[in-house]
Design a protein around this motif. Structure first.
Motif, PDB file in Angstrom:
ATOM      1  N   HIS A 205      20.833  48.553 -47.901  1.00 38.67           N
ATOM      2  CA  HIS A 205      20.906  47.155 -47.477  1.00 38.67           C
ATOM      3  C   HIS A 205      21.778  47.195 -45.783  1.00 38.67           C
ATOM      4  O   HIS A 205      21.714  46.017 -45.383  1.00 38.67           O
ATOM      5  CB  HIS A 205      21.452  46.328 -48.096  1.00 38.67           C
ATOM      6  CG  HIS A 205      20.633  45.729 -49.274  1.00 38.67           C
ATOM      7  ND1 HIS A 205      19.118  45.558 -49.033  1.00 38.67           N
ATOM      8  CD2 HIS A 205      20.562  45.673 -50.729  1.00 38.67           C
ATOM      9  CE1 HIS A 205      18.471  45.081 -50.261  1.00 38.67           C
ATOM     10  NE2 HIS A 205      19.525  45.191 -51.105  1.00 38.67           N
ATOM     11  N   ASP A 206      22.463  48.330 -45.799  1.00 34.21           N
ATOM     12  CA  ASP A 206      23.712  48.310 -44.475  1.00 34.21           C
ATOM     13  C   ASP A 206      22.792  47.966 -43.357  1.00 34.21           C
ATOM     14  O   ASP A 206      21.658  48.402 -42.842  1.00 34.21           O
ATOM     15  CB  ASP A 206      24.331  49.395 -44.691  1.00 34.21           C
ATOM     16  CG  ASP A 206      25.377  49.659 -45.625  1.00 34.21           C
ATOM     17  OD1 ASP A 206      25.355  48.876 -46.612  1.00 34.21           O
ATOM     18  OD2 ASP A 206      26.067  50.418 -45.236  1.00 34.21           O
ATOM     19  N   ARG A 207      23.502  46.894 -42.615  1.00 39.31           N
ATOM     20  CA  ARG A 207      22.917  46.446 -41.287  1.00 39.31           C
ATOM     21  C   ARG A 207      22.950  47.762 -40.282  1.00 39.31           C
ATOM     22  O   ARG A 207      21.836  47.823 -39.458  1.00 39.31           O
ATOM     23  CB  ARG A 207      23.981  45.533 -40.699  1.00 39.31           C
ATOM     24  CG  ARG A 207      23.225  44.706 -39.416  1.00 39.31           C
ATOM     25  CD  ARG A 207      22.126  44.080 -39.803  1.00 39.31           C
ATOM     26  NE  ARG A 207      21.045  43.881 -38.680  1.00 39.31           N
ATOM     27  CZ  ARG A 207      19.783  43.260 -38.418  1.00 39.31           C
ATOM     28  NH1 ARG A 207      19.166  43.287 -39.705  1.00 39.31           N
ATOM     29  NH2 ARG A 207      19.330  43.221 -37.344  1.00 39.31           N
ATOM     30  N   ALA A 208      23.672  48.552 -40.584  1.00 40.78           N
ATOM     31  CA  ALA A 208      23.826  49.817 -39.448  1.00 40.78           C
ATOM     32  C   ALA A 208      22.188  50.604 -39.522  1.00 40.78           C
ATOM     33  O   ALA A 208      21.797  51.071 -38.628  1.00 40.78           O
ATOM     34  CB  ALA A 208      24.968  50.955 -39.815  1.00 40.78           C
ATOM     35  N   LEU A 209      21.970  50.601 -40.666  1.00 44.96           N
ATOM     36  CA  LEU A 209      20.422  51.301 -40.741  1.00 44.96           C
ATOM     37  C   LEU A 209      19.411  50.450 -40.359  1.00 44.96           C
ATOM     38  O   LEU A 209      18.601  50.863 -39.520  1.00 44.96           O
ATOM     39  CB  LEU A 209      20.471  51.574 -42.334  1.00 44.96           C
ATOM     40  CG  LEU A 209      18.518  51.794 -42.862  1.00 44.96           C
ATOM     41  CD1 LEU A 209      18.596  53.076 -42.068  1.00 44.96           C
ATOM     42  CD2 LEU A 209      18.852  51.966 -44.399  1.00 44.96           C
ATOM     43  N   GLU A 214      14.634  48.807 -36.892  1.00 42.93           N
ATOM     44  CA  GLU A 214      14.128  48.072 -36.191  1.00 42.93           C
ATOM     45  C   GLU A 214      13.851  48.540 -34.793  1.00 42.93           C
ATOM     46  O   GLU A 214      12.812  48.288 -34.127  1.00 42.93           O
ATOM     47  CB  GLU A 214      14.746  46.529 -36.174  1.00 42.93           C
ATOM     48  CG  GLU A 214      14.664  45.972 -37.688  1.00 42.93           C
ATOM     49  CD  GLU A 214      15.763  44.879 -37.825  1.00 42.93           C
ATOM     50  OE1 GLU A 214      16.534  44.623 -36.863  1.00 42.93           O
ATOM     51  OE2 GLU A 214      16.054  44.295 -38.845  1.00 42.93           O
ATOM     52  N   HIS A 215      14.706  49.084 -34.203  1.00 38.50           N
ATOM     53  CA  HIS A 215      14.632  49.625 -32.985  1.00 38.50           C
ATOM     54  C   HIS A 215      13.703  50.640 -32.861  1.00 38.50           C
ATOM     55  O   HIS A 215      12.604  50.640 -31.982  1.00 38.50           O
ATOM     56  CB  HIS A 215      15.931  50.129 -32.292  1.00 38.50           C
ATOM     57  CG  HIS A 215      15.755  50.785 -31.194  1.00 38.50           C
ATOM     58  ND1 HIS A 215      15.842  50.361 -29.880  1.00 38.50           N
ATOM     59  CD2 HIS A 215      15.991  52.316 -30.607  1.00 38.50           C
ATOM     60  CE1 HIS A 215      15.636  51.210 -28.737  1.00 38.50           C
ATOM     61  NE2 HIS A 215      15.808  52.193 -29.420  1.00 38.50           N
ATOM     62  N   ARG A 216      13.770  51.696 -33.643  1.00 34.58           N
ATOM     63  CA  ARG A 216      12.692  53.024 -33.725  1.00 34.58           C
ATOM     64  C   ARG A 216      11.248  52.700 -34.067  1.00 34.58           C
ATOM     65  O   ARG A 216      10.488  52.896 -33.777  1.00 34.58           O
ATOM     66  CB  ARG A 216      13.324  54.102 -34.615  1.00 34.58           C
ATOM     67  CG  ARG A 216      14.866  54.628 -34.619  1.00 34.58           C
ATOM     68  CD  ARG A 216      14.524  55.714 -33.418  1.00 34.58           C
ATOM     69  NE  ARG A 216      13.660  56.735 -33.743  1.00 34.58           N
ATOM     70  CZ  ARG A 216      13.997  57.686 -34.537  1.00 34.58           C
ATOM     71  NH1 ARG A 216      15.417  57.961 -34.694  1.00 34.58           N
ATOM     72  NH2 ARG A 216      13.167  58.539 -34.726  1.00 34.58           N
TER      73      ARG A 216
END
Length: 219
Positions: A205-209, A214-216
């Protein structure tokens, strides 16, 4: 463009290290070997059974190492029936399916363990490619398991993201050229970054992931 997510199994899909520790302790106690957290972290986590038993039982021949490994894995499967997926994993797999991102497994575990754990977790059909220790000449930390997965997926390293929890696994993923997240079920974020992790997460769930995904997924 992101085309695949490649996962280690133990400590990554599921927090199974306590069960592995218990299985090793059960099998090795008659040999006078005490398995504690420090020994587990230094000599077991991320290593192949071949290397583990050669290190812990150096006085025994290879044939007995193999017998001990088979007994340990049978004990692990017996003890592992209550394991559940790491938080956020199923949601991540659903996201990958919705975005046409393929899913692969790369593990130093034997195929019996991989099949057993994926079945317990209810995700055995989610992995298009499964690379287990029997399918490669060299396990992690060698990059061969990850390179094998990339070859079977028919993609380049920059088209995938890997998830690992151990030093040997992270070294294998990075040596194969993969952007890699360290899953913090055993090591700290600093420890993971020291061995090459591009990012570190506690759960899926971590936002860093999700910022990376979402970018890739749209690039």
């Amino acid at each position: 463009m992101l085309k695949a997510l490649i996962f280690d199994m133990d400590g990554t899909l599921v927090h199974s290290d306590p069960v592995h520790l218990k299985a090793f302790a059960e099998i090795l106690e008659p040999e006078g070997v005490t398995i504690d957290d420090d020994l587990y972290r230094s000599s077991i986590i991320g290593h192949t059974n071949e290397a583990i038993f050669a290190s812990l039982l150096p006085h025994l021949p290879v044939e007995e190492h193999e017998a001990y490994a088979e007994r340990k894995e049978a004990a692990f499967r017996r003890l592992a029936r209550e394991l559940r997926p790491l938080e956020g994993l199923v949601e991540l797999l659903d996201w990958a399916d919705c975005h046409g991102v393929r899913i692969a497994l790369v593990t130093n575990a034997p195929v019996l363990n991989a099949t057993h754990i994926l079945d317990i977790l209810g995700i055995i059909d989610r992995f298009e490619v499964k690379v287990t220790i029997e399918q490669v000449e060299r396990g992690k930390p060698d990059p061969m398991p990850y390179l094998t997965a990339l070859e079977r997926l028919g993609i380049q390293a920059d088209e995938a993201i890997a998830f690992e929890d151990s030093p040997s696994g992270m070294r294998a993923a990075k040596a194969a050229g993969l952007f890699s997240f360290g899953v913090l079920t055993g090591l700290t974020g600093d420890e993971m970054r020291e061995i090459g992790a591009d990012g570190a997460i506690v759960t899926f769930h971590d936002r860093a992931l999700w910022e990376i995904l979402e970018h890739r997924a749209t690039s």
